[in-house]
Design a protein around this motif. Structure first.
Motif, PDB file in Angstrom:
ATOM      1  N   ALA A  17       0.829  -1.208   0.000  1.00  0.00           N
ATOM      2  CA  ALA A  17       0.000   0.000   0.000  1.00  0.00           C
ATOM      3  C   ALA A  17       0.859   1.253   0.000  1.00  0.00           C
ATOM      4  O   ALA A  17       0.563   2.230  -0.708  1.00  0.00           O
ATOM      5  CB  ALA A  17      -0.924  -0.013   1.217  1.00  0.00           C
ATOM      6  N   ARG A  18       1.948   1.247   0.761  1.00  0.00           N
ATOM      7  CA  ARG A  18       2.815   2.430   0.810  1.00  0.00           C
ATOM      8  C   ARG A  18       3.540   2.619  -0.526  1.00  0.00           C
ATOM      9  O   ARG A  18       3.635   3.752  -1.026  1.00  0.00           O
ATOM     10  CB  ARG A  18       3.813   2.275   1.948  1.00  0.00           C
ATOM     11  N   LEU A  19       4.054   1.552  -1.116  1.00  0.00           N
ATOM     12  CA  LEU A  19       4.725   1.668  -2.410  1.00  0.00           C
ATOM     13  C   LEU A  19       3.778   2.188  -3.482  1.00  0.00           C
ATOM     14  O   LEU A  19       4.145   3.034  -4.306  1.00  0.00           O
ATOM     15  CB  LEU A  19       5.295   0.317  -2.834  1.00  0.00           C
ATOM     16  N   THR A  20       2.540   1.694  -3.472  1.00  0.00           N
ATOM     17  CA  THR A  20       1.557   2.139  -4.454  1.00  0.00           C
ATOM     18  C   THR A  20       1.229   3.613  -4.274  1.00  0.00           C
ATOM     19  O   THR A  20       1.156   4.381  -5.245  1.00  0.00           O
ATOM     20  CB  THR A  20       0.288   1.283  -4.343  1.00  0.00           C
ATOM     21  N   ALA A  21       1.050   4.026  -3.026  1.00  0.00           N
ATOM     22  CA  ALA A  21       0.757   5.438  -2.755  1.00  0.00           C
ATOM     23  C   ALA A  21       1.920   6.325  -3.162  1.00  0.00           C
ATOM     24  O   ALA A  21       1.733   7.404  -3.742  1.00  0.00           O
ATOM     25  CB  ALA A  21       0.427   5.622  -1.275  1.00  0.00           C
ATOM     26  N   ASP A  22       3.144   5.866  -2.879  1.00  0.00           N
ATOM     27  CA  ASP A  22       4.313   6.668  -3.253  1.00  0.00           C
ATOM     28  C   ASP A  22       4.415   6.800  -4.773  1.00  0.00           C
ATOM     29  O   ASP A  22       4.750   7.872  -5.295  1.00  0.00           O
ATOM     30  CB  ASP A  22       5.591   6.018  -2.701  1.00  0.00           C
ATOM     31  N   ALA A  23       4.141   5.697  -5.469  1.00  0.00           N
ATOM     32  CA  ALA A  23       4.218   5.737  -6.940  1.00  0.00           C
ATOM     33  C   ALA A  23       3.175   6.689  -7.508  1.00  0.00           C
ATOM     34  O   ALA A  23       3.445   7.459  -8.437  1.00  0.00           O
ATOM     35  CB  ALA A  23       4.040   4.333  -7.498  1.00  0.00           C
ATOM     36  N   ARG A  24       1.979   6.666  -6.955  1.00  0.00           N
ATOM     37  CA  ARG A  24       0.927   7.573  -7.434  1.00  0.00           C
ATOM     38  C   ARG A  24       1.301   9.024  -7.159  1.00  0.00           C
ATOM     39  O   ARG A  24       1.049   9.917  -7.977  1.00  0.00           O
ATOM     40  CB  ARG A  24      -0.396   7.229  -6.759  1.00  0.00           C
ATOM     41  N   ALA A  25       1.912   9.252  -6.008  1.00  0.00           N
ATOM     42  CA  ALA A  25       2.303  10.624  -5.668  1.00  0.00           C
ATOM     43  C   ALA A  25       3.349  11.151  -6.633  1.00  0.00           C
ATOM     44  O   ALA A  25       3.391  12.343  -6.933  1.00  0.00           O
ATOM     45  CB  ALA A  25       2.832  10.673  -4.230  1.00  0.00           C
ATOM     46  N   ARG A  26       4.178  10.232  -7.154  1.00  0.00           N
ATOM     47  CA  ARG A  26       5.191  10.651  -8.125  1.00  0.00           C
ATOM     48  C   ARG A  26       4.625  10.732  -9.535  1.00  0.00           C
ATOM     49  O   ARG A  26       5.302  11.196 -10.462  1.00  0.00           O
ATOM     50  CB  ARG A  26       6.359   9.654  -8.124  1.00  0.00           C
ATOM     51  N   SER A  27       3.396  10.213  -9.704  1.00  0.00           N
ATOM     52  CA  SER A  27       2.738  10.197 -11.012  1.00  0.00           C
ATOM     53  C   SER A  27       3.604   9.526 -12.067  1.00  0.00           C
ATOM     54  O   SER A  27       3.672   9.967 -13.214  1.00  0.00           O
ATOM     55  CB  SER A  27       2.390  11.630 -11.456  1.00  0.00           C
ATOM     56  N   SER A  28       4.266   8.447 -11.651  1.00  0.00           N
ATOM     57  CA  SER A  28       5.163   7.780 -12.583  1.00  0.00           C
ATOM     58  C   SER A  28       4.883   6.284 -12.675  1.00  0.00           C
ATOM     59  O   SER A  28       5.755   5.509 -13.030  1.00  0.00           O
ATOM     60  CB  SER A  28       6.616   7.992 -12.148  1.00  0.00           C
ATOM     61  N   GLY A  29       3.676   5.882 -12.318  1.00  0.00           N
ATOM     62  CA  GLY A  29       3.381   4.450 -12.342  1.00  0.00           C
ATOM     63  C   GLY A  29       4.040   3.763 -11.180  1.00  0.00           C
ATOM     64  O   GLY A  29       4.579   4.384 -10.280  1.00  0.00           O
ATOM     65  N   SER A  30       4.032   2.436 -11.199  1.00  0.00           N
ATOM     66  CA  SER A  30       4.624   1.699 -10.087  1.00  0.00           C
ATOM     67  C   SER A  30       6.135   1.681 -10.228  1.00  0.00           C
ATOM     68  O   SER A  30       6.850   2.456  -9.623  1.00  0.00           O
ATOM     69  CB  SER A  30       4.053   0.293 -10.011  1.00  0.00           C
ATOM     70  N   GLY A  31       6.668   0.819 -11.091  1.00  0.00           N
ATOM     71  CA  GLY A  31       8.107   0.797 -11.323  1.00  0.00           C
ATOM     72  C   GLY A  31       8.886   0.436 -10.079  1.00  0.00           C
ATOM     73  O   GLY A  31       8.360  -0.033  -9.095  1.00  0.00           O
ATOM     74  N   ALA A  32      10.200   0.642 -10.164  1.00  0.00           N
ATOM     75  CA  ALA A  32      11.065   0.322  -9.041  1.00  0.00           C
ATOM     76  C   ALA A  32      10.983   1.418  -7.993  1.00  0.00           C
ATOM     77  O   ALA A  32      10.722   2.570  -8.290  1.00  0.00           O
ATOM     78  CB  ALA A  32      12.505   0.158  -9.514  1.00  0.00           C
ATOM     79  N   GLY A  33      11.237   1.059  -6.756  1.00  0.00           N
ATOM     80  CA  GLY A  33      11.235   2.027  -5.681  1.00  0.00           C
ATOM     81  C   GLY A  33      12.097   1.524  -4.540  1.00  0.00           C
ATOM     82  O   GLY A  33      12.584   0.401  -4.554  1.00  0.00           O
ATOM     83  N   VAL A  34      12.325   2.388  -3.577  1.00  0.00           N
ATOM     84  CA  VAL A  34      13.040   2.042  -2.357  1.00  0.00           C
ATOM     85  C   VAL A  34      12.142   2.415  -1.199  1.00  0.00           C
ATOM     86  O   VAL A  34      11.570   3.511  -1.172  1.00  0.00           O
ATOM     87  CB  VAL A  34      14.382   2.796  -2.257  1.00  0.00           C
ATOM     88  N   LEU A  35      11.999   1.513  -0.263  1.00  0.00           N
ATOM     89  CA  LEU A  35      11.124   1.754   0.882  1.00  0.00           C
ATOM     90  C   LEU A  35      11.790   1.196   2.129  1.00  0.00           C
ATOM     91  O   LEU A  35      12.292   0.074   2.129  1.00  0.00           O
ATOM     92  CB  LEU A  35       9.767   1.092   0.683  1.00  0.00           C
ATOM     93  N   VAL A  36      11.769   2.010   3.189  1.00  0.00           N
ATOM     94  CA  VAL A  36      12.254   1.574   4.490  1.00  0.00           C
ATOM     95  C   VAL A  36      11.076   1.592   5.454  1.00  0.00           C
ATOM     96  O   VAL A  36      10.370   2.598   5.568  1.00  0.00           O
ATOM     97  CB  VAL A  36      13.388   2.481   5.006  1.00  0.00           C
ATOM     98  N   GLY A  37      10.857   0.485   6.108  1.00  0.00           N
ATOM     99  CA  GLY A  37       9.813   0.378   7.124  1.00  0.00           C
ATOM    100  C   GLY A  37      10.434   0.048   8.467  1.00  0.00           C
ATOM    101  O   GLY A  37      11.576  -0.389   8.576  1.00  0.00           O
ATOM    102  N   MET A  38       9.660   0.258   9.520  1.00  0.00           N
ATOM    103  CA  MET A  38      10.180   0.077  10.873  1.00  0.00           C
ATOM    104  C   MET A  38       9.083  -0.442  11.778  1.00  0.00           C
ATOM    105  O   MET A  38       7.937   0.016  11.688  1.00  0.00           O
ATOM    106  CB  MET A  38      10.692   1.423  11.402  1.00  0.00           C
ATOM    107  N   GLY A  39       9.416  -1.420  12.632  1.00  0.00           N
ATOM    108  CA  GLY A  39       8.522  -1.729  13.737  1.00  0.00           C
ATOM    109  C   GLY A  39       7.879  -3.089  13.725  1.00  0.00           C
ATOM    110  O   GLY A  39       7.052  -3.373  14.600  1.00  0.00           O
ATOM    111  N   PHE A  40       8.207  -3.983  12.769  1.00  0.00           N
ATOM    112  CA  PHE A  40       7.545  -5.289  12.813  1.00  0.00           C
ATOM    113  C   PHE A  40       8.075  -6.099  13.995  1.00  0.00           C
ATOM    114  O   PHE A  40       9.245  -6.001  14.378  1.00  0.00           O
ATOM    115  CB  PHE A  40       7.706  -6.045  11.488  1.00  0.00           C
ATOM    116  N   ARG A  41       7.192  -6.886  14.579  1.00  0.00           N
ATOM    117  CA  ARG A  41       7.527  -7.759  15.714  1.00  0.00           C
ATOM    118  C   ARG A  41       6.983  -9.143  15.395  1.00  0.00           C
ATOM    119  O   ARG A  41       5.777  -9.393  15.495  1.00  0.00           O
ATOM    120  CB  ARG A  41       6.921  -7.211  17.010  1.00  0.00           C
ATOM    121  N   ASP A  42       7.893 -10.020  15.002  1.00  0.00           N
ATOM    122  CA  ASP A  42       7.474 -11.324  14.490  1.00  0.00           C
ATOM    123  C   ASP A  42       7.498 -12.429  15.527  1.00  0.00           C
ATOM    124  O   ASP A  42       7.323 -13.603  15.193  1.00  0.00           O
ATOM    125  CB  ASP A  42       8.355 -11.724  13.300  1.00  0.00           C
TER     126      ASP A  42
END
Length: 517
Positions: free
Chosen positions: A98-123
């Motif tokens: 969901a975050r990658l899709t939102a970021d791609a839409r915000a850039r108005s450049s389709g999906s494509g490659a991206g870099v994303l850093v997330g924090m806080g998972f507890r497995d």
């Protein structure tokens, strides 16, 4: 600004913390210090020309101190994908997509490659382990197969990477995609190539947010050359916090070469930055199941890397720990040694005994019977993060069965005569001392029953452990103060966690409040 350059300030109508029904007093601040406390100071000698701020019966206490933060990581985390709500691999992948899709839409450049850093998972309680394969599958299905995704665990001791992310860090072909402890932590600062000036702006923003919660001092244990970083930040205008800048082993020689001891002011910082302690990590963490424990972790849960007979992990050999601590002690540095498992805590206490070093055990989450008394006898501070108990209570019940009565044992430590210092370990928990205070006092959150309520401590004890030993201001104190709308002693649990802060002063100048916003 030097203390002499700060205008005198008269706070009228203040109630000192712990005396909500007492008569209001006036407090005169001059030259960066508390100069006088008493009723009817207006017009008294020394108040001529002082600025006046009416507190209207609000509560005044000494400024709050967070004894354990990672400031750059916290500043970055405030802008990263939050995975703390994920309860499974599927949840985490969905949030990531969901975050990658939102970021791609915000850039108005389709999906494509991206870099994303997330924090806080507890497995620790997830039904299946996080793997690169499962992350890759979810990303490809959403059209983000080329994305380099770096997901850090809530305890910072592991990271879950997509295949492109593994390649970026030179870890192509990793068997699981879940990097833990020594294979991960040296890479943490390489995730995002944020220019120093931009990172400093993020840190400044985080520091001002901390001041808005009443914080005046932090102990920064970032994996970094903190002396250099904070000298640069102060020079460019970050001036709302005092910082004790911790030193990691790689930078110990540099600190020694400067001739600085713990507590000494770092030149060029206007007195705001002092040398902190030597920081060493001796074991892993609970959520990553690497905290070094006397008893083995229970059998496999399917989590990657678990061993049925595993006791956790020592990240530094006891002899090497003694050598490092002895070197630091010889040059006047205190030691802040990370220990979470009970056997790790025992070994760290042994090292304090062997070296005569002063300082703290960071976390002290699980203790052997009798080790609280050893803390007291050695004069070792327990630097603890009570909000971790709220985050980890279910994980502790799962992985430390029949031992949690001696986990996060704040009451046991205090009753043994140990000095407590409360902190957040931000970004593991938010940099907000009121969360730590409330967790220490109530041992509950989110409407749940208290967890091991026998380990609760009083409001007074929690405030003292959050203000360097004493919450009530006295004449002669440095004028690092916080004004709150409710006396914490009469606040309910919800109010204590969300304590409304109306003003914060550092050396007698507002960093938040009437003139600090």
């Amino acid at each position: 600004m030097t203390p002499e350059a700060v205008p005198a300030l008269l706070l009228t109508g203040a109630r000192l913390v712990g005396a909500p029904s007492g008569e209001p007093v006036d407090v005169l601040l001059r030259d960066g210090r508390v100069a006088a406390i008493g009723a009817g100071l207006a017009g008294a000698p020394g108040t001529a020309g002082a600025d006046r701020v009416a507190l209207g019966g609000r509560t005044l206490l000494r400024g709050l101190r967070d004894a354990h933060v990672h400031m750059a990581q916290w500043a970055l985390t405030r802008r990263r994908l939050d995975l703390s709500g994920a309860r499974s691999v599927e949840d985490a992948v969905s949030l990531t997509v969901a975050r990658l899709t939102a970021d791609a839409r915000a850039r108005s450049s389709g999906s494509g490659a991206g870099v994303l850093v997330g924090m806080g998972f507890r497995d620790g309680l997830w039904p299946e382990p996080p793997t690169a394969r499962r992350l890759d599958e979810g990303l490809r299905a959403a059209g983000h197969g080329d994305a380099a995704v770096f997901l850090m665990s809530g305890d910072l001791h592991s990271a879950w990477l997509s295949t492109p992310a593994l390649s970026r860090l030179g870890r192509a072909g990793h068997p699981t995609g879940l990097l833990r402890e020594d294979e991960w932590m040296p890479l943490m600062n390489d995730l995002e190539h944020v220019p120093a000036h931009r990172l400093d702006a993020f840190v400044d923003d985080a520091a001002r947010a901390a001041a808005a919660r009443g914080v005046t001092t932090v102990v920064d244990l970032e994996i970094d050359d903190t002396l250099r970083s904070w000298t640069r930040r102060v020079a460019t205008g970050t001036d709302v916090l005092r910082v004790a800048a911790g030193v990691w082993p790689d930078h110990l020689d540099g600190a020694v070469a400067r001739g600085l001891a713990t507590g000494d002011v770092v030149p060029g910082t206007g007195g705001l930055v002092t040398l902190g302690p030597l920081k060493v990590i001796s074991d892993g963490s609970l959520n990553t199941r690497t905290a070094f424990c006397r008893d083995p972790y229970p059998g496999r849960s399917g989590a990657a890397g678990d061993r049925a007979d595993g006791h956790g992990l020592l990240t530094v050999a006891p002899a090497d720990l003694v050598r490092l601590m002895a070197e630091a002690h010889r040059h006047g540095l205190a030691c802040a040694i990370h220990a979470i498992g009970d056997e790790a805590n025992r070994l760290v206490l042994d090292a304090f005994a062997a070296t005569g070093a002063r300082g703290s055990v960071e976390h002290a989450q699980l203790l052997l019977d009798g080790d609280a008394q050893r803390f007291a006898a050695l004069g070792v501070v327990a630097s603890v993060q009570p909000e971790h108990a709220m985050d980890d209570r279910d994980v502790a019940d799962r992985w430390w069965p029949n031992r949690t009565g001696r986990a996060f044992a704040l009451r046991t430590l205090l009753d043994a005569g140990v000095t407590l210092a409360l902190g957040s370990d931000a970004p593991v928990a938010p940099l907000d001392p009121w969360l730590a205070i409330a967790a220490a006092v109530h041992r509950a959150r989110d409407g749940r029953e208290p967890w091991h309520p026998e380990q609760r401590i009083s409001v007074t004890e929690a405030l003292d452990a959050s203000t360097g030993g004493r919450a009530v201001p006295r004449v002669g104190d440095r004028a690092d103060l916080v004004v709150v709308d409710v006396d914490p002693h009469v606040a309910d649990a919800a109010t204590l966690r969300a304590m409304p802060v109306s003003g914060t002063l550092l050396g007698g100048r507002w960093t938040w409040g009437p003139h600090g916003r």
